[in-house]
Design an enzyme around this catalytic site. Structure first.
Site, PDB file in Angstrom:
ATOM      1  N   LYS A  29      24.778  48.898  27.250  1.00  0.00           N
ATOM      2  CA  LYS A  29      23.701  48.029  27.423  1.00  0.00           C
ATOM      3  C   LYS A  29      22.506  47.533  28.163  1.00  0.00           C
ATOM      4  CE  LYS A  29      27.083  45.926  29.433  1.00  0.00           C
ATOM      5  NZ  LYS A  29      28.746  45.998  30.185  1.00  0.00           N
TER       6      LYS A  29
ATOM      7  N   SER B 193      30.879  39.784  36.066  1.00  0.00           N
ATOM      8  CA  SER B 193      29.599  40.304  35.821  1.00  0.00           C
ATOM      9  C   SER B 193      29.293  39.659  35.442  1.00  0.00           C
ATOM     10  CB  SER B 193      28.859  41.658  36.167  1.00  0.00           C
ATOM     11  OG  SER B 193      30.433  41.802  37.715  1.00  0.00           O
TER      12      SER B 193
ATOM     13  N   ARG C 254      42.357  40.275  36.515  1.00  0.00           N
ATOM     14  CA  ARG C 254      41.747  39.098  36.717  1.00  0.00           C
ATOM     15  C   ARG C 254      42.837  37.953  36.345  1.00  0.00           C
ATOM     16  NH1 ARG C 254      36.016  39.492  35.326  1.00  0.00           N
ATOM     17  NH2 ARG C 254      37.649  40.718  33.844  1.00  0.00           N
TER      18      ARG C 254
ATOM     19  N   HIS D 244      35.712  41.890  42.753  1.00  0.00           N
ATOM     20  CA  HIS D 244      35.058  43.210  43.449  1.00  0.00           C
ATOM     21  C   HIS D 244      36.001  43.301  44.445  1.00  0.00           C
ATOM     22  CE1 HIS D 244      32.252  43.775  38.907  1.00  0.00           C
ATOM     23  NE2 HIS D 244      33.156  44.392  39.343  1.00  0.00           N
TER      24      HIS D 244
END
Ligand code: PNS
Length: 164
Positions: A43, A130, A92, A19
């Site tokens: 979540k 993450s 990515r 990030h």
């Protein structure tokens, strides 16, 4: 060329060096960059929104054209509210592309004047996410080099509460 404002949205739970790499590239490319933390994650998050904002603010403190904010609801509504013509996302690997393309095209359908711009982080971060950082942390592994030092400290504080 006019100064372009870009919004870089995400959950950032927690922010990673990937990030940070995208933020650094984004702030060189755009006149202003807002890192926007989504507040309504379904979540259960590892860090509160406040903690995530604090870490992002600490890491980007020296970048004069970068600010950190929160948003809820539709991303395109937030981008329009901020009068930002650009949404910035990092891609990515090829595996990210399908999800990102779907989101970008849906956002374009909802707000045709807002463009999504993709930037690729440094190859060394192409496997970093993450979710993996959270998993490694929960299973007791080291996240050194994967996240900024302040994030590593905050993670350690979660297992070793400070004795005052
Ligand atoms: O870092 P993430 O979790 O991949 O970020 C996903 C995010 C926050 C960019 C995405 O979930 C989002 O934009 N949520 C806001 C709700 C919204 O606009 N949904 C429609 C997207 S097409």
């Amino acid at each position: 060329m006019p100064e372009i404002l870009a919004v870089y949205p995400g959950s950032f739970d927690p922010m990673t060096n990937g990030h940070l790499d995208v933020i650094e590239r984004g702030c060189r490319l755009f006149g202003r960059l807002i890192v926007a933390v989504l507040t309504n994650i379904e979540k259960e998050p590892l860090f509160t929104v406040r903690e995530r904002v604090e870490m992002l603010s600490a890491v980007t403190g020296e970048m004069k054209n970068v600010s950190v904010d929160t948003f809820s609801g539709l991303l395109v509504d937030y981008a329009r509210y901020k009068r930002a013509p650009v949404i910035l996302r990092g891609v990515r690997a090829f595996s990210d592309f399908e999800y990102e393309l779907q989101m970008a095209l849906m956002n374009r359908k909802l707000a045709p004047t807002v463009e999504t711009v993709f930037l690729m982080p440094q190859e060394e971060y192409s496997y970093l996410s993450s979710r993996l950082v959270r998993e490694i942390f929960k299973l007791g592994g080291s996240v050194k080099g994967l996240v900024p030092p302040i994030v590593e400290e905050k993670l350690l504080e979660k297992v070793l509460p400070r004795v005052s």
